[in-house]
Design a protein around this motif. Structure first.
Motif, PDB file in Angstrom:
ATOM      1  N   GLY A 183     -14.959  19.967 -18.573  1.00 27.78           N
ATOM      2  CA  GLY A 183     -13.551  19.608 -18.500  1.00 27.78           C
ATOM      3  C   GLY A 183     -13.357  18.244 -17.889  1.00 27.78           C
ATOM      4  O   GLY A 183     -12.389  17.568 -18.159  1.00 27.78           O
ATOM      5  N   THR A 184     -14.286  17.831 -17.046  1.00 30.21           N
ATOM      6  CA  THR A 184     -14.101  16.572 -16.344  1.00 30.21           C
ATOM      7  C   THR A 184     -15.117  15.514 -16.735  1.00 30.21           C
ATOM      8  O   THR A 184     -15.025  14.398 -16.304  1.00 30.21           O
ATOM      9  N   MET A 185     -16.091  15.837 -17.530  1.00 27.93           N
ATOM     10  CA  MET A 185     -17.110  14.851 -17.845  1.00 27.93           C
ATOM     11  C   MET A 185     -17.554  14.952 -19.297  1.00 27.93           C
ATOM     12  O   MET A 185     -18.099  15.974 -19.695  1.00 27.93           O
ATOM     13  N   ALA A 203     -11.118   6.738 -28.151  1.00 28.30           N
ATOM     14  CA  ALA A 203     -12.527   6.735 -28.565  1.00 28.30           C
ATOM     15  C   ALA A 203     -13.382   7.575 -27.609  1.00 28.30           C
ATOM     16  O   ALA A 203     -14.615   7.580 -27.714  1.00 28.30           O
ATOM     17  N   GLY A 204     -12.719   8.244 -26.661  1.00 23.60           N
ATOM     18  CA  GLY A 204     -13.453   9.137 -25.746  1.00 23.60           C
ATOM     19  C   GLY A 204     -14.146   8.407 -24.613  1.00 23.60           C
ATOM     20  O   GLY A 204     -15.049   8.956 -23.982  1.00 23.60           O
ATOM     21  N   LYS A 205     -13.733   7.166 -24.351  1.00 27.66           N
ATOM     22  CA  LYS A 205     -14.386   6.387 -23.287  1.00 27.66           C
ATOM     23  C   LYS A 205     -13.534   6.395 -22.022  1.00 27.66           C
ATOM     24  O   LYS A 205     -12.302   6.325 -22.100  1.00 27.66           O
ATOM     25  N   HIS A 206     -14.185   6.463 -20.872  1.00 22.23           N
ATOM     26  CA  HIS A 206     -13.468   6.257 -19.619  1.00 22.23           C
ATOM     27  C   HIS A 206     -12.955   4.818 -19.600  1.00 22.23           C
ATOM     28  O   HIS A 206     -13.548   3.933 -20.228  1.00 22.23           O
ATOM     29  N   VAL A 207     -11.881   4.608 -18.833  1.00 16.38           N
ATOM     30  CA  VAL A 207     -11.211   3.303 -18.902  1.00 16.38           C
ATOM     31  C   VAL A 207     -11.071   2.685 -17.513  1.00 16.38           C
ATOM     32  O   VAL A 207     -10.615   3.348 -16.578  1.00 16.38           O
ATOM     33  N   MET A 257      -1.444  -3.325 -14.421  1.00 17.98           N
ATOM     34  CA  MET A 257      -1.860  -2.298 -15.381  1.00 17.98           C
ATOM     35  C   MET A 257      -1.329  -2.592 -16.790  1.00 17.98           C
ATOM     36  O   MET A 257      -2.031  -2.374 -17.783  1.00 17.98           O
ATOM     37  N   ALA A 258      -0.100  -3.067 -16.862  1.00 12.70           N
ATOM     38  CA  ALA A 258       0.518  -3.344 -18.170  1.00 12.70           C
ATOM     39  C   ALA A 258       1.727  -4.229 -17.908  1.00 12.70           C
ATOM     40  O   ALA A 258       1.933  -4.680 -16.775  1.00 12.70           O
ATOM     41  N   ILE A 259       2.535  -4.455 -18.917  1.00  8.25           N
ATOM     42  CA  ILE A 259       3.682  -5.336 -18.667  1.00  8.25           C
ATOM     43  C   ILE A 259       4.972  -4.564 -18.414  1.00  8.25           C
ATOM     44  O   ILE A 259       6.008  -5.177 -18.143  1.00  8.25           O
ATOM     45  N   ASN A 260       4.931  -3.250 -18.503  1.00  9.24           N
ATOM     46  CA  ASN A 260       6.085  -2.449 -18.078  1.00  9.24           C
ATOM     47  C   ASN A 260       5.630  -1.015 -17.789  1.00  9.24           C
ATOM     48  O   ASN A 260       4.496  -0.631 -18.112  1.00  9.24           O
ATOM     49  N   VAL A 261       6.546  -0.249 -17.198  1.00 10.04           N
ATOM     50  CA  VAL A 261       6.189   1.113 -16.766  1.00 10.04           C
ATOM     51  C   VAL A 261       5.920   2.024 -17.966  1.00 10.04           C
ATOM     52  O   VAL A 261       5.037   2.885 -17.914  1.00 10.04           O
ATOM     53  N   GLU A 262       6.662   1.814 -19.057  1.00  8.65           N
ATOM     54  CA  GLU A 262       6.447   2.658 -20.246  1.00  8.65           C
ATOM     55  C   GLU A 262       4.993   2.528 -20.719  1.00  8.65           C
ATOM     56  O   GLU A 262       4.359   3.525 -21.080  1.00  8.65           O
ATOM     57  N   GLU A 263       4.496   1.318 -20.717  1.00 10.43           N
ATOM     58  CA  GLU A 263       3.103   1.128 -21.145  1.00 10.43           C
ATOM     59  C   GLU A 263       2.136   1.821 -20.174  1.00 10.43           C
ATOM     60  O   GLU A 263       1.118   2.378 -20.599  1.00 10.43           O
ATOM     61  N   CYS A 264       2.448   1.775 -18.886  1.00 10.67           N
ATOM     62  CA  CYS A 264       1.583   2.475 -17.903  1.00 10.67           C
ATOM     63  C   CYS A 264       1.554   3.968 -18.227  1.00 10.67           C
ATOM     64  O   CYS A 264       0.490   4.598 -18.214  1.00 10.67           O
ATOM     65  N   ASP A 265       2.739   4.526 -18.499  1.00  8.96           N
ATOM     66  CA  ASP A 265       2.809   5.952 -18.832  1.00  8.96           C
ATOM     67  C   ASP A 265       1.969   6.262 -20.072  1.00  8.96           C
ATOM     68  O   ASP A 265       1.279   7.285 -20.132  1.00  8.96           O
ATOM     69  N   ALA A 266       2.053   5.371 -21.056  1.00  5.33           N
ATOM     70  CA  ALA A 266       1.304   5.605 -22.303  1.00  5.33           C
ATOM     71  C   ALA A 266      -0.203   5.588 -22.043  1.00  5.33           C
ATOM     72  O   ALA A 266      -0.954   6.393 -22.611  1.00  5.33           O
ATOM     73  N   ILE A 267      -0.651   4.690 -21.165  1.00  2.35           N
ATOM     74  CA  ILE A 267      -2.095   4.630 -20.843  1.00  2.35           C
ATOM     75  C   ILE A 267      -2.517   5.919 -20.132  1.00  2.35           C
ATOM     76  O   ILE A 267      -3.537   6.543 -20.467  1.00  2.35           O
ATOM     77  N   ILE A 268      -1.716   6.307 -19.151  1.00  4.88           N
ATOM     78  CA  ILE A 268      -2.061   7.511 -18.374  1.00  4.88           C
ATOM     79  C   ILE A 268      -2.115   8.727 -19.298  1.00  4.88           C
ATOM     80  O   ILE A 268      -3.049   9.536 -19.248  1.00  4.88           O
ATOM     81  N   LYS A 269      -1.108   8.818 -20.180  1.00  3.81           N
ATOM     82  CA  LYS A 269      -1.056   9.966 -21.092  1.00  3.81           C
ATOM     83  C   LYS A 269      -2.265   9.967 -22.034  1.00  3.81           C
ATOM     84  O   LYS A 269      -2.887  11.018 -22.269  1.00  3.81           O
ATOM     85  N   ALA A 270      -2.603   8.796 -22.571  1.00  8.21           N
ATOM     86  CA  ALA A 270      -3.744   8.724 -23.496  1.00  8.21           C
ATOM     87  C   ALA A 270      -5.029   9.167 -22.797  1.00  8.21           C
ATOM     88  O   ALA A 270      -5.858   9.877 -23.385  1.00  8.21           O
ATOM     89  N   CYS A 271      -5.206   8.757 -21.551  1.00 11.77           N
ATOM     90  CA  CYS A 271      -6.434   9.124 -20.827  1.00 11.77           C
ATOM     91  C   CYS A 271      -6.435  10.612 -20.513  1.00 11.77           C
ATOM     92  O   CYS A 271      -7.479  11.272 -20.622  1.00 11.77           O
ATOM     93  N   SER A 314      -4.853  12.982 -22.247  1.00 10.46           N
ATOM     94  CA  SER A 314      -5.059  13.721 -23.503  1.00 10.46           C
ATOM     95  C   SER A 314      -6.517  13.693 -23.928  1.00 10.46           C
ATOM     96  O   SER A 314      -7.026  14.666 -24.479  1.00 10.46           O
ATOM     97  N   ALA A 315      -7.168  12.565 -23.703  1.00  9.53           N
ATOM     98  CA  ALA A 315      -8.568  12.446 -24.138  1.00  9.53           C
ATOM     99  C   ALA A 315      -9.536  13.041 -23.124  1.00  9.53           C
ATOM    100  O   ALA A 315     -10.737  13.129 -23.386  1.00  9.53           O
ATOM    101  N   GLY A 316      -9.029  13.399 -21.937  1.00  4.62           N
ATOM    102  CA  GLY A 316      -9.916  13.958 -20.900  1.00  4.62           C
ATOM    103  C   GLY A 316     -10.864  12.916 -20.338  1.00  4.62           C
ATOM    104  O   GLY A 316     -11.993  13.240 -19.964  1.00  4.62           O
TER     105      GLY A 316
END
Ligand code: NAD
Length: 406
Positions: free
Chosen positions: A55-57, A160-164, A170-184, A186-188
């Motif tokens: 689940g974590t690795m 692509a399943g890679k740690h980031v 982090m980004a140029i606005n908060v919405e983009e930060c949320d999108a990054i966090i969500k993508a990571c 979702s991908a675990g």
């Protein structure tokens, strides 16, 4: 016997069991060729729902841990920071190494391949980047591009399943930060910010003093982060589309961070002012910004950031003394002083410490010293500062709770 320990190896029982099951499954599945590696991993992970370690690795990281191998990092964007700080640091890291690169410049690819012995299969350009999904030598993608590109490449890396690791801001606005966090999420995969100072000993000492109340309660903090920009007027840092903003987005992040970790709390309000003396050079981006923070419990703070002055300092006045770093945010060695005398640490590459810390977070579950929420928290503060300036210095309230406090 401690039931969490495996009697025959150094791993916890859960991890050890997971690795053994993985090894058996991997051998079995490797014989059923033609299956793309990612599909293989996903199928395997699904089939092993009970192995908590998965689940974590991701599988490739678990295998590398089991085999005592370093994690592979790919740098995306081979500009100054990658060239002069990250790549040299990756020659010293203990838990990760420079496995791949992503560049739009073929000449750089050739030069880096020969300098760092990077195999052709681990070199991507911005069009082929998504193929990194099939590359098990690369575990972590480190995004070192202009700010407006952080979100796109962090999200593509997560998919692509890679740690980031994402550079600051982090980004140029908060919405983009949320999108990054969500993508990571979702991908675990794990997400860390390129906030090198959280792995740096002087900064860590100030954070420890605050936590342990060595100098009592912090009452007032002052933090400056600034340098004079006179370079190419066409550089991306002066172009809002690519940078998202000027001094505040660039150096301001350090001043905000210093103010926060010097009292161990997030601000509850901010007022801010912008100053411009070279509008012909800073056509689009902010030149100098000052901001005043209110923190809980009556603590107050000032920050200054500029692309038209030099400053690099944090000072905290406390109920039983004071703490100071100057320089506070350069690549080191930093210098520290307190009301009880100077503090001193041997110098090590901050980037080496940072990337090893993140690798240990992946491999060993060590603390994530600069998680994505910290990057998002800083963008919330940045947006509040710009809001205050747009409102002629009005007070903007913030409701951050303990977001990003590590
Ligand atoms: P840089 O200008 O030296 O490098 C930027 C890289 O991005 C170059 O390789 C360039 O070719 C590439 N690139 C791709 N598309 C581009 C485009 N459309 N426009 C411009 N460049 C493009 O910048 P840098 O100093 O290496 O900074 C990169 C990132 O790293 C920034 O987000 C910056 O804030 C961050 N950074 C962090 C630290 C730190 O101490 N944590 C220090 C420096 C920079």
């Amino acid at each position: 016997m401690n039931f969490n320990e495996c009697p025959t190896c150094i791993y916890g029982l859960e991890m050890c069991m997971g690795i053994r099951i993985l090894t058996i499954f991997k051998r079995k599945y490797q014989n059923t060729k033609k299956m793309k590696r990612r599909n293989f991993n996903h199928t395997l992970i699904k089939g092993l729902g009970g192995a908590a370690v998965l689940g974590t690795m991701p599988l490739s990281c678990a295998m590398k841990k089991a085999e005592g191998k370093k994690l592979g990092i790919a740098l995306v964007g081979l500009g100054n920071y990658s060239t002069y700080q990250l790549a040299p640091a990756l020659q010293q890291t203990e838990c990760c190494y420079l496995a791949g690169i992503v560049t739009g410049t073929p000449a750089k690819a050739t030069r880096w391949a020969s300098q760092y012995n990077i195999p052709a299969g681990n070199i991507y350009n911005y069009e082929t980047f998504d193929n990194i999904i099939d590359n098990e030598e690369i575990d972590v993608v480190y995004v070192v591009l202009p700010n407006s590109m952080h979100a796109e490449y962090s999200i593509r890396a997560a998919r692509a399943g890679k740690h980031v690791i994402c550079e600051k801001p982090m980004a140029i606005n908060v919405e983009e930060c949320d999108a990054i966090i969500k993508a990571c999420e979702s991908a675990g995969v794990k997400l860390g910010m390129g906030y090198r100072l959280h792995s740096e000993p002087y900064t860590r000492q100030i954070k420890a003093y605050v936590k342990e109340k060595t100098f009592g309660k912090t009452l007032y903090v002052s933090a400056d982060a600034a340098y004079v920009s006179r370079g190419n007027p066409d550089q991306w840092r002066l172009d809002t589309k690519l940078s998202g903003g000027g001094a505040l987005m660039n150096m301001g992040v350090y001043a905000i961070q210093s103010a926060v970790y010097s009292c161990g709390m997030n601000p509850v309000s901010v007022t801010a002012q912008e100053f411009s003396t070279r509008p012909e050079y800073f056509k689009e981006t902010d030149e100098t910004i000052t901001a005043q923070f209110e923190f809980p419990e009556g603590v107050v703070g000032n920050i200054m950031t500029s692309h038209n002055a030099s400053a690099n300092r944090l000072y905290a006045s406390c109920s039983k003394g004071w703490m100071e770093l100057q320089p506070a945010n350069s690549y080191g060695p930093l210098r520290g002083n307190t009301s009880q005398g100077p503090i001193s640490f041997a110098h090590e590459s901050q980037q080496k410490l940072q990337m090893d810390d993140f690798a240990r977070h992946i491999l060993e579950g060590a603390e994530n010293r600069a998680p994505g929420e910290m990057g998002k928290r800083d963008l919330l503060i940045i947006e509040a500062i710009y809001d205050s300036i747009a409102g002629a210095g009005k007070k903007v309230n913030l409701d951050l709770g303990s977001m990003g406090l590590v």
